[in-house]
Design an enzyme around this catalytic site. Structure first.
Site, PDB file in Angstrom:
ATOM      1  N   SER A   1       0.863  -1.173   0.029  1.00 40.60           N
ATOM      2  CA  SER A   1      -0.159   0.115   0.053  1.00 40.60           C
ATOM      3  C   SER A   1       0.771   0.982   0.043  1.00 40.60           C
ATOM      4  CB  SER A   1      -0.942   0.024   1.164  1.00 40.60           C
ATOM      5  OG  SER A   1      -1.698   1.265   1.536  1.00 40.60           O
TER       6      SER A   1
ATOM      7  N   TYR B   1      -2.968  -0.756  10.150  1.00 34.35           N
ATOM      8  CA  TYR B   1      -2.993  -1.140   9.121  1.00 34.35           C
ATOM      9  C   TYR B   1      -1.635  -0.632   8.461  1.00 34.35           C
ATOM     10  CZ  TYR B   1      -4.364  -1.026   3.924  1.00 34.35           C
ATOM     11  OH  TYR B   1      -4.387  -1.395   2.641  1.00 34.35           O
TER      12      TYR B   1
END
Length: 680
Positions: free
Chosen positions: A557, A570
């Site tokens: 990500s 996350y």
């Protein structure tokens, strides 16, 4: 092609019925035909035509487009210009000058058999029971004993125009006969109506099988060998999975192959009996069989309980001997006109107590090769039950395998897609980014395994892509070590090995530091950091064993490098994944395994993560409506473009291609340009 014709409809229906039952013929084996008059659209006059299954078609799925249509007057005239068996191949090209109308399939080598026999309907089939008699040492005497003068024996002759002349002459001289047994090959039957031809084909097949069942020896393969009985199912599946990548590496020495595994009871029975080494060495006989299985298999000569290490060591020796033997076979029979040797690796590998591995240029080819060798086992069983198995001579096998017509067929094959023969395991692939990657890799020729926590959704996603020759769905909880190993095992048993691993499974909770619980932290790290580690480790064992290199891709990500608010768990686990890419690239490079990452951002549409609550949470953080979140992300990028799952799939595909053959340890941003996430 002419308009609808009831004769054609009857032929298609008969073909589909015969081809649907494996006792009658094997996949893409045999051919059927019908003769009738139709109206010539040019002259308006009736014309006699032959409709016959074309080259490469399958009876079970035959449609009108799969028929070749020829004018009988012109085809029969070929008898007058036939130059003899030494120039047999020229006759196939001559069939093109007999074609009627436009479209249709290319005429096969067996067209003469159908056109020259004086019968309105002809079937040529490869039933196991018929080939059992055709390959029996005293097949001619057995044919006479079983059928009297109702079925006539024809000694082996290579398929072609002369065989068509021979069968036509047999029918002319034997008006009482309903068909023939073709030595080493199969059967042919005929009739005045479609129903009569079909009934006669089935009569030959069923009568032969009844004779074998009634008169055959109880143990045609000999007595059981101590230690060679089938392992219990869990043990043999486990051993098969442990051997599959190694075997695929051996079978791909000349060119990459896809594999298929079966532990069919008939294979296991064959491998447990005393005569299996002798019979395996004799090889297959029917041309349809050995064109797909090669002349003989590679057979492991160790008992079922041999260790994995011992089996691998012995298989390495046997593989080297197999290649030397195949090269010698080629050079014994090749001449100046022979096509080059196509490869010396086995298409069939037999492992006592475990089962059979088969190989081909794609999954269907590999699976069909295995099905054909199972046919060959059935043939050997029948021949040995009532006689002795005696396949056609090695020299004749070579003439078929390296036939100029077969070589021409291979050269007409379309160019393989970029990922042909490659096998991909994608986690979290029932939706979103993983689903898009699976679709893209499959479209580029890969076999794909869709792994997901929800097995039902995984199977449904796989079915969207194609049948099980292209895609399969499996359950995989990536946080569970055994579940991960089971997913990798399922991959190598489905397609023979593994080449591409995409670590995509993930979830996200948008919370501030103070709101993030230890359970939140553990869940995200378990799924993405631990899960990626477990998947990569299990897959790496198979990749290293295979010795074919490979690709491991992490869907990380932008958040692995960008520090944003309310995203501690996350982003931290994505940073863990990003560093795993670097660590594994450094460790696995010596095995030819490339490890790269993709850093997406703002993939809202189609995303399982965003649909699961993450979208609402992030929208709240940024003060926008959830429906506008994708547009919001797009506007903060340099390119002002929304990122979709398909864009990540494009990057995943590119990383697997030869264009990136020298790239490892790379993180590819797919975020439409987020300056704060630029890699430094």
């Amino acid at each position: 092609m002419t308009g609808p014709n009831p004769t054609v409809a009857d032929l298609i229906a008969r073909s589909n019925r015969l081809g649907a039952d494996p006792k009658n013929t094997n996949y893409a084996g045999g051919n059927t035909s019908a003769k009738a008059t139709d109206i010539d659209p040019v002259t308006g006059a009736p014309v006699e035509l032959l409709w016959v299954k074309g080259s490469g078609g399958d009876l079970g799925t035959l449609t009108e487009d799969g028929l070749a249509v020829l004018r009988l007057d012109r085809m029969r005239s070929l008898v007058d210009v036939y130059p003899g068996v030494e120039r047999e191949d020229e006759m196939v090209a001559a069939f093109d000058y007999c074609l009627h109308g436009r479209g249709g399939a290319a005429p096969s080598i067996d067209t003469a058999m159908h056109g020259l026999v004086d019968a309105a309907h002809v079937d040529h089939l490869h039933p196991d029971s018929g080939i059992a008699l055709a390959t029996a040492a005293d097949g001619e005497a057995l044919t006479k004993q079983i059928f009297g003068d109702r079925v006539v024996w024809i000694p082996w002759r290579r398929p072609g125009f002369q065989l068509g002349l021979d069968i036509a002459e047999i029918k002319r001289r034997n008006p009482q006969a309903i068909g023939t047994i073709l030595g080493g090959h199969g059967i042919t039957a005929w009739g005045d109506t479609s129903a009569e031809a079909e009934a006669r084909s089935l009569e030959i097949i069923d009568t032969a099988q009844r004779y074998i069942d009634t008169n055959g020896k109880p143990r045609p393969f000999g007595a059981p060998i101590a230690g060679y009985a089938a392992l219990p199912q869990p043990a043999r599946r486990s051993k098969a999975a442990a051997l599959a990548p190694f075997l695929r590496g051996l079978a791909s020495t000349d060119r990459p192959q896809v594999g298929h595994f079966t532990d069919d009871p008939r294979v296991l029975e064959f491998l447990s009996a005393s005569e299996h080494p002798r019979l395996a060495a004799l090889g297959t006989s029917c041309p349809d069989h050995f064109l797909r299985t090669k002349v003989k298999p590679l057979l492991l000569d160790l008992p079922a309980d041999a260790s994995i290490d011992d089996a691998k060591a012995r298989l390495t020796e046997l593989h080297a001997a197999y290649r030397a033997d195949y090269r010698a076979y080629y050079h014994r029979h090749a001449d100046a006109t022979s096509p080059p040797m196509r490869g010396a690796d086995p298409a069939i590998v037999l492992i006592p107590g475990v089962g059979m591995f088969s190989y081909g240029k794609d999954k269907q080819t590999a699976r069909v090769a295995g099905e054909f060798y199972l046919n060959a086992i059935n043939v050997m069983r029948g021949a040995e039950a009532v006689s002795t198995y005696a396949p056609i001579d090695e020299s004749e096998k070579f003439r078929i395998e390296y036939w100029a017509l077969e070589e021409a067929k291979l050269t007409r094959m379309p160019k393989p897609k970029p990922l042909a023969t490659r096998i991909a395991l994608i986690t979290g692939a029932a939706s979103g980014i993983g689903r898009a990657i699976a679709h893209r890799l499959a479209a580029e020729g890969a076999c794909v395994v869709i792994a997901d926590l929800d097995e039902r959704k995984a199977r449904e996603a796989a079915a969207e892509i194609g049948d099980t020759d292209v895609a399969v769905g499996v359950a995989a909880d990536v946080t569970d070590e055994q579940a991960v190993q089971s997913a990798v095992d399922a991959t190598v048993l489905a397609f023979g090995g593994i080449d591409i691993v995409v670590n995509n499974a993930g979830l996200s909770l948008s919370k501030s530091l103070l709101e993030t619980t230890a359970a939140d932290w553990d869940l995200q790290h378990d799924v993405m950091a631990r899960g990626s580690f477990l998947v990569s480790r299990a897959a790496a064992r198979a990749l290293i064993d295979q010795k074919l290199g490979g690709d491991i891709i992490y869907i990380s990500s932008k958040n692995s490098v960008f520090a944003g608010p309310n995203n501690i768990a996350y982003a931290a686990t994505k940073a863990d994944q990003a560093h795993q890419v670097r660590l594994l690239a450094a460790e696995l490079g010596e095995h030819g395994i490339k490890v790269n990452g993709i850093n997406p951002d703002g993939v809202v549409r189609g995303s399982g993560i965003f649909a699961g609550g993450w979208g609402a949470q992030r929208a709240a953080v940024y003060g926008v409506d959830e429906k506008d979140l994708g547009a919001f992300y797009a506007q903060r990028t340099l390119l002002k473009r929304e990122v979709l799952p398909e864009h990540i799939a494009n990057a995943a595909f590119a990383l697997c291609t030869a264009d990136f053959s020298h790239t490892t340890g790379l993180h590819v941003p797919v975020d439409a340009g987020v300056a704060a996430a630029f890699l430094r």
